[in-house]
Design a protein around this motif. Sequence first.
Motif, PDB file in Angstrom:
ATOM      1  N   CYS A 271       0.812   9.907   0.521  1.00 21.62           N
ATOM      2  CA  CYS A 271      -0.293  10.829   0.280  1.00 21.62           C
ATOM      3  C   CYS A 271      -0.359  12.002   1.247  1.00 21.62           C
TER       4      CYS A 271
ATOM      5  N   HIS B 198       0.135   4.098  -1.014  1.00 26.91           N
ATOM      6  CA  HIS B 198      -0.637   5.281  -0.639  1.00 26.91           C
ATOM      7  C   HIS B 198      -0.405   5.653   0.824  1.00 26.91           C
ATOM      8  N   SER B 199      -0.218   4.646   1.659  1.00 27.31           N
ATOM      9  CA  SER B 199      -0.043   4.920   3.088  1.00 27.31           C
ATOM     10  C   SER B 199       1.251   5.673   3.379  1.00 27.31           C
ATOM     11  N   GLY B 200       2.161   5.732   2.425  1.00 29.37           N
ATOM     12  CA  GLY B 200       3.414   6.426   2.674  1.00 29.37           C
ATOM     13  C   GLY B 200       3.627   7.685   1.867  1.00 29.37           C
TER      14      GLY B 200
ATOM     15  N   CYS C 168      -6.817  11.843   3.401  1.00 27.29           N
ATOM     16  CA  CYS C 168      -7.427  10.603   3.876  1.00 27.29           C
ATOM     17  C   CYS C 168      -6.967  10.287   5.303  1.00 27.29           C
ATOM     18  N   TRP C 169      -7.614   9.324   5.891  1.00 28.07           N
ATOM     19  CA  TRP C 169      -7.302   8.920   7.254  1.00 28.07           C
ATOM     20  C   TRP C 169      -6.423   7.673   7.293  1.00 28.07           C
ATOM     21  N   GLN C 170      -5.876   7.283   6.154  1.00 27.35           N
ATOM     22  CA  GLN C 170      -4.999   6.111   6.090  1.00 27.35           C
ATOM     23  C   GLN C 170      -3.804   6.334   7.023  1.00 27.35           C
ATOM     24  N   PRO C 171      -3.541   5.409   7.954  1.00 24.80           N
ATOM     25  CA  PRO C 171      -2.367   5.580   8.821  1.00 24.80           C
ATOM     26  C   PRO C 171      -1.082   5.646   7.982  1.00 24.80           C
ATOM     27  N   LYS C 172      -0.186   6.537   8.342  1.00 24.81           N
ATOM     28  CA  LYS C 172       1.077   6.695   7.624  1.00 24.81           C
ATOM     29  C   LYS C 172       2.160   5.911   8.367  1.00 24.81           C
TER      30      LYS C 172
ATOM     31  N   CYS D 294       6.547  -1.045   8.174  1.00 25.42           N
ATOM     32  CA  CYS D 294       6.681  -0.346   6.889  1.00 25.42           C
ATOM     33  C   CYS D 294       6.781  -1.364   5.756  1.00 25.42           C
TER      34      CYS D 294
ATOM     35  N   ASN E  27       0.850  -1.185   0.000  1.00 26.33           N
ATOM     36  CA  ASN E  27       0.000   0.000   0.000  1.00 26.33           C
ATOM     37  C   ASN E  27       0.889   1.240   0.000  1.00 26.33           C
TER      38      ASN E  27
END
Length: 102
Positions: free
Chosen positions: A9, A5-7, A49-53, A62, A3
């Motif tokens: 966005c 996107h999680s890193g 977004c609220w996706q955890p980073k 990671c 994913n």
Amino acid sequence: AINQHSGICGGFGPEPNEIDPQRQAEKMREYESKRRDTVTGEEFRLCDCWQPKIFNDQPAACEMNKFDHMMSLLAQIHVDQKLHPPFSHLIVVDAGFDVFRR
């Protein structure tokens, strides 16, 4: 699959912080160029977004810091098992290549 996107966005990463003023100026130009569309010059919009980073400061969780290791592992398994054809890597993108227009 990972994913990404999680890193990517939620931000652009930290600004350079070089002691040498000339090097700092060079690094800032590079930093700014990576934050902007190469055609329009506009700064990329960040996602809210609220996706955890999850970054390299959490190496176990990671997903993005493992690519080199995974490619090496897959290639070695391929060699060890004498698989044919030679090892390859398939990259899948959307039909409109929108993934490249971040």
